[in-house]
Design a protein around this motif. Structure first.
Motif, PDB file in Angstrom:
ATOM      1  N   GLY A 193     -12.309   7.408   1.753  1.00 22.80           N
ATOM      2  CA  GLY A 193     -11.558   8.412   2.491  1.00 22.80           C
ATOM      3  C   GLY A 193     -12.409   9.665   2.614  1.00 22.80           C
ATOM      4  N   THR A 194     -12.389  10.261   3.787  1.00 16.11           N
ATOM      5  CA  THR A 194     -13.226  11.440   4.031  1.00 16.11           C
ATOM      6  C   THR A 194     -12.389  12.711   3.968  1.00 16.11           C
ATOM      7  N   VAL A 244      -7.391   1.567   0.932  1.00 21.23           N
ATOM      8  CA  VAL A 244      -7.385   0.937   2.258  1.00 21.23           C
ATOM      9  C   VAL A 244      -8.509   1.496   3.127  1.00 21.23           C
ATOM     10  N   ASN A 245      -8.685   2.803   3.139  1.00 25.00           N
ATOM     11  CA  ASN A 245      -9.637   3.459   4.035  1.00 25.00           C
ATOM     12  C   ASN A 245     -10.898   3.884   3.301  1.00 25.00           C
ATOM     13  N   SER A 246     -11.260   3.141   2.282  1.00 18.86           N
ATOM     14  CA  SER A 246     -12.373   3.548   1.436  1.00 18.86           C
ATOM     15  C   SER A 246     -13.692   3.562   2.204  1.00 18.86           C
ATOM     16  N   ALA A 264      -4.928   6.373  -0.327  1.00 23.27           N
ATOM     17  CA  ALA A 264      -4.215   5.242   0.309  1.00 23.27           C
ATOM     18  C   ALA A 264      -4.462   3.981  -0.523  1.00 23.27           C
ATOM     19  N   ARG A 323       0.856  -1.189   0.000  1.00 24.27           N
ATOM     20  CA  ARG A 323       0.000   0.000   0.000  1.00 24.27           C
ATOM     21  C   ARG A 323       0.888   1.234   0.000  1.00 24.27           C
TER      22      ARG A 323
END
Ligand SMILES: O=c1ccn([C@H]2C[C@H](O)[C@@H](COP(=O)(O)OP(=O)(O)OP(=O)(O)O)O2)c(=O)[nH]1
Length: 163
Positions: free
Chosen positions: A78-79, A74-76, A91, A40
């Protein structure tokens, strides 16, 4: 499609909606890199924005990259907060077990969805009002009630909050 909203931006390449009805505007990579299998990396887009108050933007994966190459976020999602003025970064994660994935500057790596968001006023109460769903969730619809399982770490989800 909802009304258009003006978003101030500085960018090396402007995010663009590929088709008139698209919800997401493509974000382009500002970096060249290779993602090894399973690796990543936080990848810059060269884009910074100033959203109006009451809006947020969400960094979402592109389905084509996911299906063809196993590239996800990874953090889908993302905000991106309305007050954030830094560079929007993605990410990225290469979920492919064997194939590296090469990214060149300008490649479309994600999409940005701008949405209105509400701030909740949280009101503490002793009991929540009833509802048709109740406490059922996590695949409960159309199945027998889940049997409490001592191995389940979040057992409180099944037993807590009874109305
Ligand atoms: O995929 C993402 C997610 C977030 N951000 C930026 C915008 C966002 O406003 C800021 C903070 O994100 P978030 O609140 O998700 O991060 P955090 O881990 O909670 O850290 P912080 O303490 O900075 O809020 O980082 C991105 O550029 N890309």
């Amino acid at each position: 499609m909802a009304e258009s909203v003006e978003v101030l931006i500085t960018a090396s390449v402007l995010p663009n909606y590929a088709h008139p009805g698209d919800a997401g505007a493509d974000l382009h990579s500002a970096e060249a890199l290779t993602l090894a299998p399973g690796a990543r990396s936080l990848v810059g887009t060269g884009v910074s924005i100033a959203l109006p108050s009451g809006f947020a933007a969400f960094v979402m994966p592109r389905s084509g990259l996911a299906v063809k190459h196993g590239i996800t976020i990874v953090n889908s999602p993302g905000t991106v907060d309305a007050g954030y003025r830094g560079e929007i970064k993605v990410a990225l994660l290469n979920t492919d077990l064997t194939e590296p994935f090469r990214i060149e500057i300008g490649d479309r790596i994600a999409q940005l969805i701008v949405m209105p968001v509400a701030h909740a006023t949280f009101i503490p109460v002793e009991h929540l009002p009833g509802s048709q769903r109740g406490v059922g969730g996590f695949g409960s619809t159309g199945t027998a009630p889940a049997t409490p399982n001592q191995d389940t770490p979040n057992q409180a989800v099944q037993t807590g909050g009874a109305l």
